[in-house]
Design a protein around this motif. Structure first.
Motif, mmCIF file in Angstrom:
data_model
loop_
_atom_site.group_PDB
_atom_site.id
_atom_site.type_symbol
_atom_site.label_atom_id
_atom_site.label_comp_id
_atom_site.label_asym_id
_atom_site.label_seq_id
_atom_site.Cartn_x
_atom_site.Cartn_y
_atom_site.Cartn_z
ATOM 1 N N GLN A 282 47.044 54.507 38.473
ATOM 2 C CA GLN A 282 48.259 55.175 38.945
ATOM 3 C C GLN A 282 47.999 56.088 40.132
ATOM 4 N N ASP A 283 46.727 56.484 40.349
ATOM 5 C CA ASP A 283 46.379 57.383 41.451
ATOM 6 C C ASP A 283 45.905 56.631 42.688
ATOM 7 N N PHE A 284 45.820 55.317 42.593
ATOM 8 C CA PHE A 284 45.216 54.551 43.685
ATOM 9 C C PHE A 284 45.967 54.706 44.999
ATOM 10 N N GLY A 285 47.283 54.648 44.973
ATOM 11 C CA GLY A 285 48.059 54.731 46.207
ATOM 12 C C GLY A 285 47.749 55.978 47.002
ATOM 13 N N ARG A 286 47.652 57.114 46.295
ATOM 14 C CA ARG A 286 47.368 58.384 46.975
ATOM 15 C C ARG A 286 45.946 58.392 47.533
ATOM 16 N N VAL A 287 44.994 57.892 46.751
ATOM 17 C CA VAL A 287 43.598 57.878 47.201
ATOM 18 C C VAL A 287 43.418 56.929 48.383
ATOM 19 N N ALA A 288 44.121 55.797 48.342
ATOM 20 C CA ALA A 288 43.980 54.793 49.400
ATOM 21 C C ALA A 288 44.385 55.347 50.757
ATOM 22 N N GLU A 289 45.377 56.244 50.770
ATOM 23 C CA GLU A 289 45.839 56.815 52.043
ATOM 24 C C GLU A 289 44.705 57.493 52.792
ATOM 25 N N GLY A 290 43.903 58.257 52.069
ATOM 26 C CA GLY A 290 42.797 58.945 52.716
ATOM 27 C C GLY A 290 41.592 58.057 52.945
ATOM 28 N N LEU A 291 41.319 57.178 51.987
ATOM 29 C CA LEU A 291 40.106 56.369 52.062
ATOM 30 C C LEU A 291 40.144 55.386 53.225
ATOM 31 N N ARG A 292 41.312 54.810 53.498
ATOM 32 C CA ARG A 292 41.366 53.820 54.572
ATOM 33 C C ARG A 292 41.153 54.429 55.952
ATOM 34 N N GLN A 293 41.248 55.745 56.048
ATOM 35 C CA GLN A 293 41.013 56.423 57.326
ATOM 36 C C GLN A 293 39.527 56.564 57.641
ATOM 37 N N VAL A 294 38.680 56.449 56.613
ATOM 38 C CA VAL A 294 37.254 56.734 56.815
ATOM 39 C C VAL A 294 36.349 55.540 56.558
ATOM 40 N N LEU A 295 36.851 54.479 55.928
ATOM 41 C CA LEU A 295 36.019 53.316 55.647
ATOM 42 C C LEU A 295 35.580 52.620 56.927
ATOM 43 N N GLN A 296 34.354 52.095 56.903
ATOM 44 C CA GLN A 296 33.803 51.364 58.034
ATOM 45 C C GLN A 296 33.650 49.889 57.666
ATOM 46 N N PRO A 297 33.738 48.971 58.641
ATOM 47 C CA PRO A 297 33.731 47.528 58.346
ATOM 48 C C PRO A 297 32.526 47.048 57.527
ATOM 49 N N GLY A 298 31.353 47.638 57.708
ATOM 50 C CA GLY A 298 30.169 47.159 57.011
ATOM 51 C C GLY A 298 30.039 47.628 55.580
ATOM 52 N N GLN A 299 30.920 48.520 55.146
ATOM 53 C CA GLN A 299 30.820 49.057 53.789
ATOM 54 C C GLN A 299 31.409 48.104 52.754
ATOM 55 N N VAL A 300 30.942 48.261 51.510
ATOM 56 C CA VAL A 300 31.502 47.516 50.385
ATOM 57 C C VAL A 300 32.208 48.510 49.464
ATOM 58 N N VAL A 301 33.421 48.195 49.078
ATOM 59 C CA VAL A 301 34.170 49.007 48.124
ATOM 60 C C VAL A 301 34.159 48.297 46.774
ATOM 61 N N VAL A 302 33.721 49.017 45.757
ATOM 62 C CA VAL A 302 33.704 48.475 44.399
ATOM 63 C C VAL A 302 34.717 49.257 43.573
ATOM 64 N N SER A 303 35.763 48.580 43.103
ATOM 65 C CA SER A 303 36.789 49.221 42.295
ATOM 66 C C SER A 303 36.539 48.952 40.818
ATOM 67 N N ILE A 304 36.589 50.002 40.002
ATOM 68 C CA ILE A 304 36.524 49.812 38.549
ATOM 69 C C ILE A 304 37.855 50.218 37.908
ATOM 70 N N MET A 305 38.927 50.143 38.697
ATOM 71 C CA MET A 305 40.268 50.426 38.176
ATOM 72 C C MET A 305 40.815 49.200 37.460
ATOM 73 N N ALA A 306 41.482 49.420 36.354
ATOM 74 C CA ALA A 306 42.092 48.314 35.619
ATOM 75 C C ALA A 306 43.341 47.829 36.348
ATOM 76 N N GLY A 307 43.489 46.520 36.445
ATOM 77 C CA GLY A 307 44.744 45.929 36.867
ATOM 78 C C GLY A 307 44.993 45.793 38.355
ATOM 79 N N ILE A 308 44.273 46.516 39.210
ATOM 80 C CA ILE A 308 44.549 46.470 40.644
ATOM 81 C C ILE A 308 43.799 45.289 41.255
ATOM 82 N N PRO A 309 44.496 44.251 41.725
ATOM 83 C CA PRO A 309 43.827 43.046 42.233
ATOM 84 C C PRO A 309 43.165 43.264 43.589
ATOM 85 N N ILE A 310 42.254 42.379 43.906
ATOM 86 C CA ILE A 310 41.509 42.473 45.161
ATOM 87 C C ILE A 310 42.447 42.446 46.363
#
Length: 257
Positions: free
Chosen positions: A62-90
């Motif tokens: 339920q908190d993913f939308g808020r976190v995604a707003e900030g995270l997408r500003q700092v992620l770099q193309p070579g990084q890997v994001v590993v999600s352990i959230m239930a239900g949120i598809p790739i």
């Protein structure tokens, strides 16, 4: 669960302490993390996140939308994001993070002891070397299984992700029954927990399947058979299956919230 992973990475020397960054939601959260885990770098979400190879996303769905707003500003193309959230598809992770190298994993709480099981899937864009890197990290918390079909991860959530709670529920019911039969809480707990521990090890080392192991305990006309007859009359197996399916349905619903 995120801390369980972090501790396992450190315990097995997969990540140096200086190379691990704990992210807090705000300054007070960071202070609590620092107090609880002295010596580990802690920070709010800043551009520094972009310097790390792997970003573990361990927040409530339920908190993913808020976190995604900030995270997408700092992620770099070579990084890997590993999600352990239930239900949120790739696909949603990629879309809301504006990032392609994404893996989705579903662990369970025995990961706290290095005895968990984690199912995981990866976006096609994830490089093979990165996939192996993440698999090694996941294995630090127990065992992992790669699933090419991402849709099965909701079933992993229902079977093993939520599975420990089903086990504790049955243990609790057996302990209460023991108390009703006259045992103290401590004695009932000892009897049930040691029985569960021994039964697990027998199941894990025996070449017999569960039906055969049940038959080895349940002699004809005996006490175990009497108990099993009550379980069947109450549709216990069907009730458990229905509960697991309800968990899978809820995992699917979370993707739409």
């Amino acid at each position: 669960m995120g801390m369980a992973f972090a501790k396992s990475f450190l315990h097995y020397n997969l990540v140096a302490r200086a190379d691990l960054l704990l992210l807090g939601r705000h300054q007070e959260h960071c202070q609590r993390l620092t107090s609880a885990h002295p010596g580990l770098p802690t920070s709010e979400l800043t551009a520094a996140v972009g310097t790390y190879d792997v970003v573990l996303l361990a927040v409530k769905p339920q908190d993913f939308g808020r976190v995604a707003e900030g995270l997408r500003q700092v992620l770099q193309p070579g990084q890997v994001v590993v999600s352990i959230m239930a239900g949120i598809p790739i696909a949603r992770l990629q879309r809301e993070l504006a990032h392609q190298q994404v893996l989705r994993a579903m662990p369970n709480t025995p990961a706290l002891l290095g005895m968990g099981i984690t199912g995981f899937s990866a976006a096609p864009e994830v490089e093979r070397s990165r996939l192996h890197q993440v698999e090694n990290l996941l294995n630090a918390t127990g065992r992992s299984i790669f699933l090419e079909d991402e849709s099965l991860l909701d079933a992993v959530t229902a079977v093993s992700g939520s599975g420990p709670a089903y086990f504790y529920y049955i243990v609790q019911a057996m302990m209460r029954a023991g108390q009703e039969l006259g045992f103290s809480e401590s004695v009932a707990g000892l009897l049930v927990k040691q029985t569960m521990l021994g039964a697990y090890h027998l199941l894990n080392t025996s070449d017999k399947n569960p039906d055969e192991l049940i038959a080895a305990v349940a002699s004809k006309g005996g006490t175990t058979e009497a108990a099993l007859r009550e379980f069947r009359a109450g549709n216990l197996a069907e009730t458990l299956a229905a509960g697991i399916k309800a968990a899978q349905h809820r995992a699917t619903e979370l993707a739409r919230e």
